[in-house]
Design an enzyme around this catalytic site. Structure first.
Site, PDB file in Angstrom:
ATOM      1  N   SER A 594     103.033  87.616  79.562  1.00  0.00           N
ATOM      2  CA  SER A 594     102.995  87.928  80.980  1.00  0.00           C
ATOM      3  C   SER A 594     101.800  87.211  81.626  1.00  0.00           C
ATOM      4  O   SER A 594     101.748  85.982  81.622  1.00  0.00           O
ATOM      5  CB  SER A 594     102.950  89.441  81.197  1.00  0.00           C
ATOM      6  OG  SER A 594     103.172  89.773  82.542  1.00  0.00           O
ATOM      7  N   ASP A 669     114.647  89.230  82.711  1.00  0.00           N
ATOM      8  CA  ASP A 669     113.315  89.591  83.205  1.00  0.00           C
ATOM      9  C   ASP A 669     113.320  89.749  84.723  1.00  0.00           C
ATOM     10  O   ASP A 669     113.493  88.778  85.456  1.00  0.00           O
ATOM     11  CB  ASP A 669     112.316  88.500  82.804  1.00  0.00           C
ATOM     12  CG  ASP A 669     110.866  88.945  82.951  1.00  0.00           C
ATOM     13  OD1 ASP A 669     110.614  89.853  83.768  1.00  0.00           O
ATOM     14  OD2 ASP A 669     109.996  88.392  82.262  1.00  0.00           O
ATOM     15  N   HIS A 701     111.384  92.052  80.701  1.00  0.00           N
ATOM     16  CA  HIS A 701     110.071  91.409  80.628  1.00  0.00           C
ATOM     17  C   HIS A 701     109.452  91.517  79.241  1.00  0.00           C
ATOM     18  O   HIS A 701     108.686  90.651  78.823  1.00  0.00           O
ATOM     19  CB  HIS A 701     109.137  92.018  81.672  1.00  0.00           C
ATOM     20  CG  HIS A 701     107.841  91.298  81.811  1.00  0.00           C
ATOM     21  ND1 HIS A 701     107.754  89.929  81.977  1.00  0.00           N
ATOM     22  CD2 HIS A 701     106.552  91.742  81.790  1.00  0.00           C
ATOM     23  CE1 HIS A 701     106.492  89.562  82.077  1.00  0.00           C
ATOM     24  NE2 HIS A 701     105.742  90.638  81.950  1.00  0.00           N
TER      25      HIS A 701
END
Length: 727
Positions: A594, A669, A701
């Site tokens: 991320s 995602d 995600h």
């Protein structure tokens, strides 16, 4: 006797060799298997010096009390609860796996529980003395975001994008009936759950009015998520407002259950604002709302009339040159309904401020440079309140109590570590569970007055005799600007020999609201970190400026230029590693997910001569592809900050890539959309740069469940191929 002694000596020797490394499955499920002994679900019983908790099997609710010298007593069992449920609600079927994990005390004798039957989800009050259900109310299991009124007479819940209310007699009332799916009522996923938003509906204290969010996202761009399961691939459309583009428009509506009338709060014509900190006045006559502008640098705390929705006044306003980030609703004092606690970092650290309902500041309740993390409970007389505060340069958590009248603050726990602690209602005892780098877990009851401690749990190292326990140390460094101490965590391989050279896995995140290094068991390290160390890697992690719990100046240092000061600080960690003779500088790898994926890719472009291999999971590649609420807080809009977006974009730097880079992304995602990594792949193709890429078709995600084992295997293999066993 010699033979017996020899047998035990051999058994002991064999036992020592029985220890092994973690396997890949344990990198995901190991925390469950090798958790230090603890006490689960601990809660003080109201108006007593008795602590309740669940047993190891999660089948029984137990207690320990000062009145019986902290010996153990059974309060309730899953079997008794099932019997009571079947007697009170014979038309449904109950088969509980365990005693409800999230229980609350309704009073000293009754529990407030949520249980699922075959057809409905129920909120029940269960009397532990009579072993009977005192009251219950339920709604269809399909109902989401359920909010139960405090008198248990009504439940508000969502059916897709609309709100329904069911009463105790089973009567269902449709509160909203929007056929357009772009109008979403009562959802906690408003403003993408930024600004501390956890709820989308609120009952008044009198339980006669329901306040709810109405989110209009019809004007927000539709974003496609390809679905691969059908013969002809399909598209799932989500609403995804990208930075600088049109965002959702939100209002707050009051529904009167007695009259069926609705009133919309008059929050102004600025439709692209954020409405948060939503709080009912104890009287039910007023509603308090934080109005944050889209630029997120101007917050007005407003008071509204609940009857007609009109603005009564702005109580106070908070502005900043960076951003204002409200995270908590107002908290009214139990014995003074005209006073409330407000949380803010406006003076440098998130702390408490006492206001009255006219907007006058009564007292600042902050203590030194302590960051208040979690507001806990009021004392029985309402004159004090406790909270968890952050100490030791962000590493520790301690219990504090502040006197609301004098402002005097005392620290109630002291051992260095991460404390999860709470005061009994009478203020006589502290339930304290803590760990630190050397202490797996300790649970104790402390007498506030005498300081006498009664230990309930003193956990052994759960790896002893089973798993090789890697050596973990903290490292103290200094930020690139020379202002702040930074803490790193280093994990050494098994049988570490400083005369040898080892490859490195540098694991990082670096984004806001994060902390990877803390003074708890294992130093905050994950089991994959430990696994890689056991495979022969030096594993290093550090929290840079921009991360949490160190004060406002520390985490706003990244404003409008994400990744730049973060990399400068992480370079200090890299310099530390390079200074060590046991680090093989030619075999260093970096891994992050991320924001960490953004940081990983940034290093492979901005500092491309450091890492030979990298794994970037779900990476942001260009902040113009990220959503409005989070992205614009830190970067402003692309229109307002074109230079910042250009500097932080990785698309225009693909030609600088060296080394091996594996990008992993979830095809579903909805947070960091796959467009980020696809655009980077195209930029690398144009630049003639090779990139490895792997997609998880059904994951969002994060890659979760058993598939996470597959992901960790892929990452480990990638580093082994390019670092440990280079071709």
């Amino acid at each position: 006797m010699k033979r017996i002694a020899l047998f035990f000596l051999l058994a002991s020797s064999l036992g020592s060799y029985a220890q092994r490394n973690l396997n890949l499955e344990e990198t995901v499920f190991g925390p469950r298997t090798y958790a230090p002994t603890s006490i689960v679900g601990a809660s003080w019983i109201p108006k007593s010096s008795t602590i309740s908790y669940l047993d190891k099997s999660y089948q029984n609710l137990l207690s320990k009390s000062s009145t019986n010298n902290w010996s153990e007593t059974t309060l309730a069992s899953k079997a008794d609860l099932e019997t009571a449920l079947k007697a009170a609600i014979p038309n449904d079927a109950f088969s509980l796996r365990m005693f409800p994990f999230e229980y609350k005390w309704h009073d000293g004798n009754s529990l407030l529980l949520q249980v699922e039957g075959k057809d409905k989800t129920y909120t029940v009050t269960y009397n532990i003395q009579s072993k009977t259900i005192e009251s219950f109310i339920g709604n269809d299991n399909k109902g989401a975001n359920r909010e139960v009124s405090s008198d248990f007479s009504k439940i508000a819940y969502l059916v897709e994008n609309n709100i329904e209310i069911i009463d105790k007699n089973g009567k269902i009332t449709a509160v909203t009936d929007d056929s357009n799916k772009g109008i979403v009522n009562g959802s906690d996923y408003t403003h993408r759950q930024e600004f501390g938003i956890k709820k989308g509906m609120w009952w008044s204290n009198q339980n006669d009015k329901l306040l709810y969010y109405r989110k209009d996202e019809t004007m927000v761009a539709n974003y496609p998520l390809p679905q691969w399961s059908s013969r002809i691939a399909d598209i799932k459309w989500i609403k995804y407002p990208m930075a600088g583009q049109k965002s959702e428009e939100v209002s707050l509506v009051v529904y009167d259950t007695k009259t069926g009338q609705k009133v919309t709060l008059q929050t102004g014509e600025h439709t692209e604002q954020y409405l948060t900190m939503v709080t009912w006045d104890p009287s039910g006559k007023y509603i308090y709302v934080g109005l944050l502008n889209r630029g997120q640098n101007d917050l007005k705390v407003n008071k509204y009339n609940a009857e007609n929705g009109s603005l009564i006044k702005t109580l106070f306003e908070e502005t900043a040159t960076t951003w204002v980030e409200p995270e908590s609703p107002l908290t009214f004092l139990p014995n003074k309904p005209d006073q409330f606690l407000y949380q803010s970092d406006k003076d440098g650290y998130n702390q408490l401020y006492l206001y009255n309902t006219n907007g006058n500041l009564i007292k600042k309740l902050g203590y030194k440079d302590i960051v208040m993390e979690t507001l806990l409970d009021f004392s029985a007389d309402g004159n004090k309140v406790s909270y968890t505060g952050v100490t030791n340069n962000g590493l520790d958590r301690q219990l504090f109590e502040v006197d609301l009248k004098s402002g005097k603050t005392i620290q109630l726990t002291h051992e260095s570590g991460m404390h999860h602690a709470a005061l009994s209602d009478d203020g006589k005892y502290i339930y304290d569970q803590y760990s630190n780098l050397k202490t797996p877990n300790k649970v104790q009851i402390k007498n506030v007055k005498s300081a006498k401690e009664t230990t309930l749990v003193n956990a052994e190292n759960p790896f002893t005799g089973k798993i090789n326990d890697p050596k973990i140390e903290f490292v103290q460094l200094t930020s690139a600007d020379g202002k702040y101490p930074l803490t790193g965590r280093i994990i050494y391989p098994n049988d570490f020999d400083p005369a040898k050279k080892y490859p490195v896995m540098y694991y990082l995140y670096g984004g806001s609201h994060s902390q990877l290094v803390s003074n708890k068991w294992l130093g905050g390290a994950g089991y994959f970190d430990m696994y890689m160390a056991q495979q022969g890697y030096i594993v290093f992690t550090m929290d840079n400026r921009g991360t949490n719990y160190r004060g406002r100046d520390f985490y706003t240092a990244t404003h409008r230029n994400l990744g730049q000061n973060e990399m400068a600080d992480q370079m200090k960690g890299i310099e530390f590693l390079k200074s060590k003779s046991f680090v093989d500088q030619q075999r260093m790898g970096i891994f992050g997910w991320s924001f960490g994926g953004f940081m990983t890719t940034s290093f492979m472009l901005h500092h491309n001569d450091i890492f030979k291999a990298a794994v970037a999971g779900g990476p942001v590649i260009d902040w113009k592809y990220y959503e409005v609420m989070y992205g614009e807080r830190y970067m402003d809009t692309p229109q307002e900050n074109p230079e910042g977006y250009k500097l932080t974009s990785l698309l225009n730097k693909a030609n600088q890539l060296k080394g091996r880079l594996l990008i992993i992304h979830g095809a579903q995602d909805p947070v960091v959309v796959q467009q980020n990594s696809m655009e980077f792949l195209e930029a690398c193709i144009k630049a003639g740069k090779q990139v490895d890429y792997f997609l998880y078709p059904t994951h969002e995600h994060n890659v979760m469940g058993k598939d996470r084992i597959h992901m960790y295997e892929k990452i480990a293999d990638y580093f082994n191929q390019h670092l440990k066993n280079p071709s």
